[in-house]
Write an enzyme that holds these catalytic residues in place. Structure first.
Site, PDB file in Angstrom:
ATOM      1  N   ARG A  70       3.918  -0.832   1.855  1.00  0.00           N
ATOM      2  CA  ARG A  70       3.828  -0.008   0.653  1.00  0.00           C
ATOM      3  C   ARG A  70       3.300   1.369   1.014  1.00  0.00           C
ATOM      4  NH1 ARG A  70       1.376  -4.322  -3.821  1.00  0.00           N
ATOM      5  NH2 ARG A  70       3.103  -5.807  -3.645  1.00  0.00           N
TER       6      ARG A  70
ATOM      7  N   ARG B 246      -6.734  -1.603   0.961  1.00  0.00           N
ATOM      8  CA  ARG B 246      -5.479  -0.982   0.536  1.00  0.00           C
ATOM      9  C   ARG B 246      -4.789  -0.398   1.768  1.00  0.00           C
ATOM     10  NH1 ARG B 246      -3.984   0.252  -4.611  1.00  0.00           N
ATOM     11  NH2 ARG B 246      -6.101  -0.025  -5.370  1.00  0.00           N
TER      12      ARG B 246
ATOM     13  N   GLU C 112      -8.848  -7.671  -7.462  1.00  0.00           N
ATOM     14  CA  GLU C 112      -7.585  -8.420  -7.512  1.00  0.00           C
ATOM     15  C   GLU C 112      -7.211  -8.972  -6.140  1.00  0.00           C
ATOM     16  OE1 GLU C 112      -2.879  -7.636  -7.467  1.00  0.00           O
ATOM     17  OE2 GLU C 112      -4.118  -6.024  -8.307  1.00  0.00           O
TER      18      GLU C 112
ATOM     19  N   SER D 284      -1.571 -11.495  -8.232  1.00  0.00           N
ATOM     20  CA  SER D 284      -0.947 -11.294  -9.541  1.00  0.00           C
ATOM     21  C   SER D 284       0.187 -12.295  -9.661  1.00  0.00           C
ATOM     22  CB  SER D 284      -0.393  -9.873  -9.686  1.00  0.00           C
ATOM     23  OG  SER D 284      -1.429  -8.936  -9.897  1.00  0.00           O
TER      24      SER D 284
ATOM     25  N   ARG E 161      -6.666  -9.490   1.896  1.00  0.00           N
ATOM     26  CA  ARG E 161      -7.750  -9.487   0.912  1.00  0.00           C
ATOM     27  C   ARG E 161      -8.526 -10.806   0.933  1.00  0.00           C
ATOM     28  NH1 ARG E 161      -6.611  -5.713  -4.337  1.00  0.00           N
ATOM     29  NH2 ARG E 161      -5.914  -3.880  -3.149  1.00  0.00           N
TER      30      ARG E 161
END
Length: 466
Positions: free
Chosen positions: A297, A312, A384, A387, A426
């Site tokens: 990403r 991130r 988070e 999801s 994560r």
């Protein structure tokens, strides 16, 4: 398993979310023409369509959609009339030629040529209107489910439940990149020399721990949750990204190669597209896939956010779950998939909370999203880690992925769901921060010991030990 029938791709249109809109799209899905499949539902209920989008904070879209649609249809109607005129003139020209009326023949032949040019012009205009309409609809997000809470941003998210109690530390807990046990095998400087910012080189215990976490997740999902392990490419065609909604609107969030392919931001892209262009037999559903994959990403728009550590990154690993279901099963499947992700955190002993995202905070492709947020003591808050979303028929329409009922009838659109089970990097962060000790070592979750040669701890020097 019956062999599915492969079809060509079709135009792409947004699905229904509010119950009144859903009713019209379910009916329309059975009798659509080969293009503009859900435009009829928007025509039938533009107010409900716009009301659903308003929950996402978007202005009304139906006026622009219906205006383009009317213009497109007007061109088609005019082209059909011109074709009829051309055919009639052609027949009359033949008759004039047969009776020797050269003047009338020449007039009619000229009219045939005029109509031919008019048909070509109208056909091209209709094609341009069609492309403009499709481009507009491609950029409109999914409509939120009726039970999704209202809200403009993450402040409107609603907590559903919590599991586990955050540990009481006798010392100030560190963030993962500050823990001595992690620092020994987590090199951001080397990664920056190789690739730039937001990359990491893992070595020794950290590399093995990340691999163990992914292996543990896969084994759990396969053995206990009934998911089928799958391996897919990380380079895909643009149409594959369109199918799951990353393109065209979110192109800046992903990396494109010089030959026009795209690096996948998640295995959702490839796993969901396994049914693209297919008519799937009802007996083969549900299809439940899981894959461990490298993800890429660009993190566009995230400048200054979470720049320290691994939270991130441009390149990271995920264990991704995707389900393909009948429409009537997707809500239950959403709850099931959420539970699959929660079990991973519970087996690792990581405190977390589950929230339902409000309409304004959901991703564009989601109809409803549950976020799992793990407790990070170094930050002193939940972050988070997964999801889990149901997309209804939004992606299936984009991909032309359909279901053939055992009872017969015309094919209808499938429902698709996706979720992280979990984000591996994560999870590594959470394991390190929750298991850190005052001496700089880290106590590891017991379930990982079989994947680490029996090791249950990482020393402050970065070595795995029993």
């Amino acid at each position: 398993m019956p062999r599915p029938e492969r079809l060509g791709r079709r135009s792409i249109f947004p699905p229904a979310a509010l119950s009144s809109y859903e009713a019209s799209t379910r009916q329309a899905a059975t009798d659509r023409s080969p293009s503009m499949h859900d435009i009829r539902a928007i025509r039938d209920n533009p107010a409900a369509f716009d009301a659903a989008l308003a929950r996402r904070g978007l202005p009304p879209q139906s006026p622009a959609i219906l205006a383009l649609d009317a213009e497109r249809r007007a061109c088609i109607t005019a082209a059909e009339q011109a074709t009829a005129d051309q055919n009639r003139a052609s027949r009359e020209a033949g008759a004039a030629k047969a009776r020797g009326d050269e003047a009338e023949f020449e007039r009619l032949r000229s009219l045939v040529a005029e109509k031919k040019a008019e048909i070509a012009r109208l056909t091209e205009e209709a094609r341009q209107k069609d492309r403009a309409l499709e481009d507009l609809l491609l950029r409109i997000p999914n409509l939120p489910a009726p039970d999704v809470p209202d809200g403009a941003d993450e402040s409107g998210n609603v907590e559903l439940r919590r599991w586990g109690r955050p540990r009481d530390f006798a010392f100030p807990p560190r963030e993962h990149f500050e823990i001595p046990a992690a620092r020994a095998g987590m090199d951001f400087e080397a990664a920056a020399r190789l690739s730039g910012s937001r990359f990491v080189v893992l070595s020794g215990a950290m590399a093995r721990l990340q691999r163990a976490l992914a292996q543990f997740m896969l084994d759990l999902h396969i053995a206990e949750h009934g998911l089928e392990e799958t391996w897919t490419p990380v380079l895909v065609k643009a149409e594959t990204m369109v199918g799951t909604g990353q393109l065209p609107k979110f192109a800046e969030d992903s990396f494109q190669t010089t030959d026009g392919r795209w690096l996948v931001p998640t295995a959702e892209v490839t796993l969901t597209n396994l049914v693209a262009g297919l008519i799937v037999e009802e007996a083969s559903l549900p299809r439940r896939y899981v894959a461990h994959i490298q993800c890429f990403r660009s993190e566009a728009g995230s400048a200054g956010r979470d720049t320290a550590g691994m939270l991130r990154q441009h390149q990271f690993e995920k264990v991704e779950m995707v389900s393909i279901t009948r429409p009537e099963d997707s809500d239950a499947e959403h709850a099931r998939m959420t539970r699959c992700a929660e079990v991973v955190l519970e087996r690792l002993g990581l405190p977390y909370r589950t929230v339902i995202l409000c309409a304004g905070d959901m991703g564009a492709g989601a109809r409803r999203t549950h976020d799992l947020e793990v407790w990070l003591p170094g930050q002193g808050r939940y972050r988070e880690i997964s999801s889990v979303s149901t997309c209804g028929d939004y992606q299936a329409r984009r991909m032309n992925a359909r279901l053939r009922r055992a009872t017969g009838g015309k094919p209808e659109f499938l429902h698709t769901l996706n979720g992280s089970g979990l984000a591996v990097g994560r999870t590594l962060i959470a394991v390190l921060e929750n298991g850190q000790e005052e001496d700089g070592s880290v106590t590891l979750p017991e379930v990982l010991a079989p994947y680490l040669g029996g090791a249950r701890r990482v020393t402050a020097e970065g070595r795995l030990t029993a």
